[in-house]
Design an enzyme around this catalytic site. Structure first.
Site, PDB file in Angstrom:
ATOM      1  N   PHE A  62       1.601  41.981  27.696  1.00 12.66           N
ATOM      2  CA  PHE A  62       0.986  42.103  26.119  1.00 12.66           C
ATOM      3  C   PHE A  62       0.168  43.401  25.842  1.00 12.66           C
ATOM      4  O   PHE A  62      -0.010  43.922  24.807  1.00 12.66           O
ATOM      5  CB  PHE A  62       0.298  41.027  25.637  1.00 12.66           C
TER       6      PHE A  62
ATOM      7  N   ASP B  28       8.851  40.087  29.816  1.00 17.04           N
ATOM      8  CA  ASP B  28       8.764  41.459  30.778  1.00 17.04           C
ATOM      9  C   ASP B  28       8.125  42.501  30.218  1.00 17.04           C
ATOM     10  O   ASP B  28       7.738  42.182  28.937  1.00 17.04           O
ATOM     11  CB  ASP B  28      10.260  41.670  31.216  1.00 17.04           C
TER      12      ASP B  28
END
Length: 253
Positions: free
Chosen positions: A107, A94
């Protein structure tokens, strides 16, 4: 920022400027979240479904309660990387839950934001594996927009989160959409590399046709697991393997 992807002629789509680093979700309105045309039937079908309506209802309820929700554009990965351009899929869980971090790509952090530990380890492995220098701060820093524009689908399996509350929107319905996205890529004629880091990402492996795609698995890049067995992230060599696979399976002309 240098990409680990070979240049196989992918042209970057025209996209809106990056959302503000301090941005947060303003409304539960999918029409305000642009996606590439190739994703639109899948996305529209989801939001017209009972599950999609439930996700929007949940977001609206949380916004009305004063929750601070990130990112401002939950579908940005689908805006930057059209389905026909996908060459690599990197799955996250998430979005980052700190203010100013999430920019709608797994990321990745907004330009100028300090690297979270997992992203720093990604850059360390990229440097170890391919000799790519760790990007300088403040610009472009940890933003992976250039990867997305080169065909790397940076997909979180849950697409929103509340400030300071990791996994706060998990299990609310986003996973039905992101599972459908993974299946769509798997069934697409273009062969791709799937990088599954950690148990959560690896749980999506049954959605992927491993006879057609390269599936790479390793521990999550978090400092808690990056150096631990069974497959440490640091030293996994996924970036060089992905580059070699893409060079051996170029995009159709």
């Amino acid at each position: 920022m240098s990409s680990f992807m070979p240049d196989d002629g992918i042209s970057s789509p025209e996209v809106a400027p990056s959302p503000s680093a301090e941005g947060q979700l303003q409304s539960a309105d999918p029409s305000a979240w642009p996606v590439a045309p190739g994703w639109k039937p899948l996305v529209d079908g989801f939001f017209q479904s009972t599950a999609g309506q439930a996700v929007m209802g949940f977001l609206q309820q949380r916004l009305q309660a004063g929750a601070c929700i990130f990112p401002p554009q939950p579908l940005r990965a689908l805006q930057l990387t059209p389905p026909e351009a996908v060459r690599v899929v990197i799955l996250g869980q998430d979005p980052y839950h700190g203010r100013g971090q999430a920019e709608g790509l797994a990321f990745s952090v907004a330009p100028g934001v300090p690297f979270p530990p997992s992203l720093r380890n990604i850059f360390k492995e990229l440097q170890r594996d391919l000799g790519t220098p760790i990007p300088a701060m403040p610009q472009p820093g940890g933003s992976l927009v250039q990867w997305a524009q080169k065909g790397v689908l940076l997909l979180n399996t849950c697409l929103t989160v509340e400030e300071g509350q990791p996994a706060s929107h998990s299990g609310k319905g986003w996973e039905l959409l992101t599972d459908a996205i993974i299946r769509h890529v798997s069934q697409n004629a273009q062969q791709a590399v799937f990088m599954l880091w950690g148990a959560h990402a690896q749980s999506k492996q049954p959605l992927i046709d491993a006879s057609r795609h390269l599936v790479l698995t390793a521990n999550h890049p978090s400092p808690l697991s990056a150096l631990r067995p069974p497959v440490p992230f640091i030293g996994c060599g996924h970036f060089s393997q992905a580059r070699a696979w893409r060079e051996a399976h170029p995009a159709p002309v």
